[in-house]
Design a protein around this motif. Sequence first.
Motif, short mmCIF file in Angstrom:
data_model
loop_
_atom_site.label_atom_id
_atom_site.label_comp_id
_atom_site.label_asym_id
_atom_site.label_seq_id
_atom_site.Cartn_x
_atom_site.Cartn_y
_atom_site.Cartn_z
N VAL A 24 0.87 -1.17 0.00
CA VAL A 24 0.00 0.00 0.00
C VAL A 24 0.91 1.23 0.00
O VAL A 24 1.88 1.29 0.78
CB VAL A 24 -0.91 0.02 1.24
CG1 VAL A 24 -1.64 1.35 1.37
CG2 VAL A 24 -1.89 -1.13 1.20
N TRP A 42 -2.01 -1.36 8.31
CA TRP A 42 -1.94 -2.14 7.07
C TRP A 42 -1.02 -3.35 7.23
O TRP A 42 -1.35 -4.45 6.77
CB TRP A 42 -1.45 -1.26 5.92
CG TRP A 42 -2.49 -0.37 5.31
CD1 TRP A 42 -2.65 0.97 5.48
CD2 TRP A 42 -3.55 -0.78 4.42
NE1 TRP A 42 -3.73 1.43 4.77
CE2 TRP A 42 -4.30 0.39 4.10
CE3 TRP A 42 -3.93 -1.99 3.86
CZ2 TRP A 42 -5.40 0.35 3.24
CZ3 TRP A 42 -5.04 -2.02 3.01
CH2 TRP A 42 -5.76 -0.87 2.70
N VAL A 92 -1.59 -1.13 -3.98
CA VAL A 92 -2.81 -0.34 -3.79
C VAL A 92 -2.39 1.09 -3.45
O VAL A 92 -1.65 1.30 -2.49
CB VAL A 92 -3.69 -0.90 -2.67
CG1 VAL A 92 -4.97 -0.08 -2.51
CG2 VAL A 92 -4.03 -2.36 -2.93
N VAL A 94 -3.43 4.68 -2.00
CA VAL A 94 -4.49 5.19 -1.12
C VAL A 94 -4.22 6.65 -0.81
O VAL A 94 -3.08 7.13 -0.91
CB VAL A 94 -4.57 4.38 0.19
CG1 VAL A 94 -4.78 2.90 -0.09
CG2 VAL A 94 -3.33 4.57 1.04
N ILE A 120 -7.75 3.58 -3.62
CA ILE A 120 -8.73 4.05 -2.64
C ILE A 120 -8.57 5.56 -2.55
O ILE A 120 -7.53 6.05 -2.11
CB ILE A 120 -8.53 3.40 -1.26
CG1 ILE A 120 -8.68 1.88 -1.36
CG2 ILE A 120 -9.50 3.98 -0.24
CD1 ILE A 120 -8.32 1.15 -0.07
N TYR A 272 -11.42 -0.72 4.15
CA TYR A 272 -10.38 -0.54 3.13
C TYR A 272 -9.58 -1.83 2.91
O TYR A 272 -9.30 -2.21 1.77
CB TYR A 272 -9.43 0.59 3.53
CG TYR A 272 -10.01 1.98 3.49
CD1 TYR A 272 -11.30 2.22 3.01
CD2 TYR A 272 -9.27 3.07 3.94
CE1 TYR A 272 -11.82 3.50 2.99
CE2 TYR A 272 -9.78 4.35 3.91
CZ TYR A 272 -11.05 4.57 3.45
OH TYR A 272 -11.56 5.85 3.42
N ALA A 276 -9.51 -3.87 -0.51
CA ALA A 276 -8.22 -4.02 -1.19
C ALA A 276 -7.92 -5.48 -1.50
O ALA A 276 -7.44 -5.81 -2.59
CB ALA A 276 -7.10 -3.41 -0.34
#
Length: 495
Positions: A24, A42, A92, A94, A120, A272, A276
């Motif tokens: 992320v 995360w 990902v 964000v 996101i 989230y 994800a």
Amino acid sequence: MDDGAALATDVCLPNAGAGPRPAVVLRTPYGRHHHHAELRAWTAHGFAAVAQDVRGRHESDGDWRPYHHESADGAATLRWLRSQSWSSGPVVAVGSSYAAHCALTAALDGDPTGRADAVIAAVPALGATATAREPLGPERLFSRAGWWAAHGDRPDSDPDALDRALAAEPRLLEHLPVSALPEHLGRPLPSWRGVWSDEHPDPLTPEDLRTARVPLLAVGGTRDPFVRDTHRLWAQWGGPVRLLIGPWGHGLTADPGPEAHRGHRLNLGRLYVQWARAALAGTLGQGRRGALALGGSALWCPATDAPHATLIRDFGSHDGPRPLRGTSFVADPVRPVRSDRLDVPDTGTPDRCLLLTAPLSRPLDLLGPAELRLTATADASPADWAVRIVTLDPEGTADRLATAVVRRTDPAGTAAEFTVPLGNLARRLPTRTRLRIEIAGHHFPAHVRQPHTGEDPVTATRLLASHRTVRPDGSALVLTAGRGRGVDPVQEICR
């Protein structure tokens, strides 16, 4: 970066021995150190997590030019990330607000190694032009003055800069021209004049959004100033896309509106993570889905439900808004209608057209787009038209429901027919609620004052009053009503 600039980057990894993991990445101008708890969260779910100061901010090299470097720097960051031994490849992107812009640009790079696999984007600031102006022209003053005073032309941030300046000089934002604001703030702000320039178009065009193919989760709040951008992002995105809109402001769940219900409390972090995982696994369905919180109730409703009814309420009709104190007013930029107050003067020359509906005989769920259809005349061109819809409970307490400002260039003195879009509403109105409709020529200090001289409102130094008339027989309030159908927002977002 590709030009040799070094951007300060923090990496947080799962426990030793976990092996390569999906990552992320969060790129922000607001200080990567504010996101350490988020990075650890995360990693607790098995992701490698990265936070980075964008170019020219905090400990990163280079010149800070908002929105100019994020596409190239984001792609370079993703290529670097994928070259690390702890990365298994998938990424990902964000972010919230400006960081959401950074995340979105990371989804559009032509090189797959520099392109995110999922995004996101929360309360997204889509670009310099999109944040500086309303979709139909008028300039946003208060939010842009606050952002540039806090973050513009400096490597760090001073979040309270505008508040302190206003405490010292309450009429600070009234000084003309608007372009000279830095002189009154007391510090150099050379990029301020460029805020209003179209010289550098926003990198996130509708064509770019339609060609995107990676999954997107767009998150916003009905009280967030960028909520229409969030809806537009969802509607234009070309890949699988999900929408989550709650009864929140720019701070999302930490900034609930008075219509929020305990049923609207969500653990966004867990949501989230779940989204994800589904996005990277390829288990999200194609197309558009989402969930909208129905303010004033406990419900979440599907974003894709067809509306049940369109309610057209003609001005002056038995079931429509009825004018109070006539339909003519004076839009005087020296004494503008204030955006930060909901009281209405009951003496003197009217400064707005004011209408009121009868009390509701039963509850009403507003779910979908709303607009005001106007037939009106202004003796100046261009002319701004500010519309505010306010709810009044049985005790008379006022609350904002919808606001919009549009700029018209109709010939002065000519009756014009036009529509003022009020955005997508999601609110349950209880029995005996009344709606107050205000039609004015200004919405200050949220928006720059229209001077009525033909000059650019940002550089104008003279202000003139404008006489306005609204024709009830050609005007109407249009609402979308439906019975809310409850869904689980997490299931709706993640399937």
